[in-house]
Design a protein around this motif. Structure first.
Motif, PDB file in Angstrom:
ATOM      1  N   GLU A  11       0.739  -1.270   0.089  1.00  0.00           N
ATOM      2  CA  GLU A  11      -0.220   0.012   0.107  1.00  0.00           C
ATOM      3  C   GLU A  11       0.846   1.229  -0.014  1.00  0.00           C
ATOM      4  O   GLU A  11       2.103   1.241   0.162  1.00  0.00           O
TER       5      GLU A  11
ATOM      6  N   HIS B   3      -6.494   0.742  -4.023  1.00  0.00           N
ATOM      7  CA  HIS B   3      -7.391   0.611  -3.134  1.00  0.00           C
ATOM      8  C   HIS B   3      -7.373   1.730  -2.224  1.00  0.00           C
ATOM      9  O   HIS B   3      -8.203   2.336  -1.448  1.00  0.00           O
ATOM     10  N   THR B   4      -5.949   2.248  -2.105  1.00  0.00           N
ATOM     11  CA  THR B   4      -6.110   3.734  -1.380  1.00  0.00           C
ATOM     12  C   THR B   4      -5.181   4.410  -2.025  1.00  0.00           C
ATOM     13  O   THR B   4      -3.994   4.236  -2.477  1.00  0.00           O
TER      14      THR B   4
END
Length: 231
Positions: free
Chosen positions: A57, A149-150
């Protein structure tokens, strides 16, 4: 997304998408040519592998223990568009990506990925240490389109090498200045960090690169055949 690498990938897959963006000359007469669309496809699959399989991430660091090679460039772009930091100085990171997984370098990493450098490799040639991810065997199963996703932050670190750079400075700090539309010769012998800086500068100016392995002679025929405008 606000980070420059994501904007760059959008440009590479949409503007002159079928034109060569990265041409690789390797040993044993190996030549690989990636258009903007194909390069984006490799990068998207690699970003999806990072995100979906390795739980990567934004803000995490990935160490590229690789020579200057077209797959190394794919990995760097994949990490950057995810908002990660690419570690080029051999220091600590969350993840390790290497073409030498037997070297004992995996200690202390959340995950280790083995990258075979042969262009047509479908899997790692031989046995891998337990827990090491086989990039060639895994990457093709991942999606051709990357959706983060982020969202990454522009002020997160992007490069840890000779000097540190945040994502917001990736194109106007780390990338080497190039002329618009350049067809740039990049010598792999000069190393991964300067190679990435040169390539980013060329792509940022709607150009392309010819990346040449140290064992390949850069002849006049090669330069003319590839229409290199700067070497």
């Amino acid at each position: 997304m606000s980070i420059p690498a994501a904007n760059l990938m959008t440009t590479l897959r949409s503007g002159h998408a079928t034109s060569p963006r990265l041409t690789w000359y390797g040993p044993d007469a190996e030549r690989v040519e990636l258009s903007g669309r194909v390069l984006d496809n490799w990068v998207a699959k690699t970003s999806n592998l990072l995100q979906d399989e390795l739980d990567a991430e934004p803000g995490m660091a990935v160490r590229l223990d690789l020579p200057a090679h077209w797959k190394s460039f794919v990995w760097a772009l994949a990490a950057w568009q995810l908002g990660m930091e690419v570690v080029l100085d051999g220091s600590d990171a969350h993840l390790l990506v290497t073409n030498e997984p037997d070297g004992g370098a995996g200690a202390g990493f959340d995950a280790v990925v083995a990258v075979p450098l042969a262009a047509l490799a479908m899997r790692w040639p031989g046995e891998l240490p337990a827990g090491v991810v086989d990039y060639a065997a895994e990457v093709r199963s991942h999606g051709d389109v990357f959706m983060a996703h982020t969202e990454g932050s522009a002020d997160d670190p992007a490069v840890r090498g000779t000097s540190p750079y945040a994502h917001e400075a990736l194109m106007d700090g780390f990338a080497a200045a190039q002329e618009p539309g350049v067809r740039l010769l990049v010598r792999a012998a000069e190393g991964l960090e300067p190679g990435l800086a040169a390539a980013l500068g060329a792509w940022n100016q709607d150009g392309s690169i010819v990346l040449v392995h140290p064992d390949v002679d850069v002849t006049q025929h090669l330069l003319e055949n590839e229409r290199v405008s700067r070497s």
